[in-house]
Scaffold this motif. Structure first.
Motif, PDB file in Angstrom:
ATOM      1  N   SER A  32      58.108  31.297 -24.875  1.00  0.00           N
ATOM      2  CA  SER A  32      58.221  30.864 -23.260  1.00  0.00           C
ATOM      3  C   SER A  32      57.046  31.099 -22.389  1.00  0.00           C
ATOM      4  O   SER A  32      56.635  30.365 -21.517  1.00  0.00           O
ATOM      5  CB  SER A  32      59.453  31.634 -22.741  1.00  0.00           C
ATOM      6  OG  SER A  32      59.675  31.261 -21.405  1.00  0.00           O
ATOM      7  N   TYR A  88      63.316  34.845 -19.371  1.00  0.00           N
ATOM      8  CA  TYR A  88      62.450  33.785 -20.435  1.00  0.00           C
ATOM      9  C   TYR A  88      63.608  33.264 -21.113  1.00  0.00           C
ATOM     10  O   TYR A  88      64.679  33.752 -21.905  1.00  0.00           O
ATOM     11  CB  TYR A  88      61.815  34.636 -21.305  1.00  0.00           C
ATOM     12  CG  TYR A  88      60.448  35.018 -20.629  1.00  0.00           C
ATOM     13  CD1 TYR A  88      59.052  34.321 -20.298  1.00  0.00           C
ATOM     14  CD2 TYR A  88      60.385  36.422 -20.152  1.00  0.00           C
ATOM     15  CE1 TYR A  88      58.250  34.654 -19.529  1.00  0.00           C
ATOM     16  CE2 TYR A  88      59.454  36.980 -19.251  1.00  0.00           C
ATOM     17  CZ  TYR A  88      58.265  36.022 -19.243  1.00  0.00           C
ATOM     18  OH  TYR A  88      57.231  36.684 -18.478  1.00  0.00           O
ATOM     19  N   ARG A  94      64.960  25.266 -21.376  1.00  0.00           N
ATOM     20  CA  ARG A  94      64.924  25.155 -19.977  1.00  0.00           C
ATOM     21  C   ARG A  94      65.468  23.971 -19.219  1.00  0.00           C
ATOM     22  O   ARG A  94      65.722  22.921 -19.818  1.00  0.00           O
ATOM     23  CB  ARG A  94      63.596  24.977 -19.363  1.00  0.00           C
ATOM     24  CG  ARG A  94      62.904  26.408 -19.719  1.00  0.00           C
ATOM     25  CD  ARG A  94      61.408  26.376 -19.131  1.00  0.00           C
ATOM     26  NE  ARG A  94      60.817  27.748 -19.915  1.00  0.00           N
ATOM     27  CZ  ARG A  94      59.363  27.629 -20.018  1.00  0.00           C
ATOM     28  NH1 ARG A  94      58.727  26.523 -20.137  1.00  0.00           N
ATOM     29  NH2 ARG A  94      58.966  28.729 -20.568  1.00  0.00           N
ATOM     30  N   GLY A  99      69.560  29.666 -17.443  1.00  0.00           N
ATOM     31  CA  GLY A  99      68.627  30.499 -16.326  1.00  0.00           C
ATOM     32  C   GLY A  99      69.588  30.492 -15.016  1.00  0.00           C
ATOM     33  O   GLY A  99      69.890  31.689 -14.626  1.00  0.00           O
TER      34      GLY A  99
END
Length: 169
Positions: A32, A88, A94, A99
């Motif tokens: 990451s 991360y 992503r 997240g």
């Protein structure tokens, strides 16, 4: 490469990290960091990063991982004294809600407020944290971090925590 849809992201498991996770957590961090921060010089070698996660982060810090059911660790969140110390995700994970789930967990664990540091060059991180109600508190020239990279401290004060993550906000 399989992309997770919203349902799969919600099926991903977030749990406390254990000693056996250290190698996978370090690999997520390394991949990451290199993908998100290609212009930032890392202050430590790959082996030093692996040793740090094994000897310090996992045993001494509140460390959480996200993994797909039956799959590998694809993200890490480290909380320390009201700070998001590390967040991360594997580069191919992503933008899939993981997240967001980590930040929601951090806010539940520290409802009166959080802070974090991110490098000034990491504009995707700025957008991400600002979307989650963090505001810029200070900028530095980087002289106080190991990388020597200008950074930004963000804060979330916990006010309005009950409404910040509602749909439509």
């Amino acid at each position: 490469m399989r992309r997770m849809d919203d349902n799969t992201a919600h099926e991903a498991i977030i749990r406390r990290a254990g000693a056996l996770d250290a190698a996978q957590v370090a690999e997520v961090w390394l991949r990451s960091y290199d993908a998100a921060l290609p212009t930032v010089r890392r202050a430590h070698s790959d082996d030093e990063v692996r040793d740090y996660f094994r000897a310090v982060v996992i045993p001494e810090r509140e460390t959480w991982v996200v993994e797909e059911p039956g799959g590998p660790v694809v993200g890490v969140l480290v909380l320390q004294e009201g700070r998001i110390d590390q967040l991360y995700l594997a580069p191919d994970r992503r933008g899939q809600g993981l997240g967001d789930r980590f930040v929601a967990l951090a806010k539940r664990r520290h409802p009166t407020g959080l802070d974090l540091w991110t490098f000034q060059v990491n504009t995707p991180a700025h957008r991400f944290y600002e979307r989650h109600g963090f505001t810029e508190a200070e900028r530095t020239d980087g002289s106080a971090n190991e990388e020597g990279e200008p950074d930004i401290r963000y804060v979330w004060d916990g006010r309005g925590a009950a409404t910040q993550n509602r749909p439509g906000r």
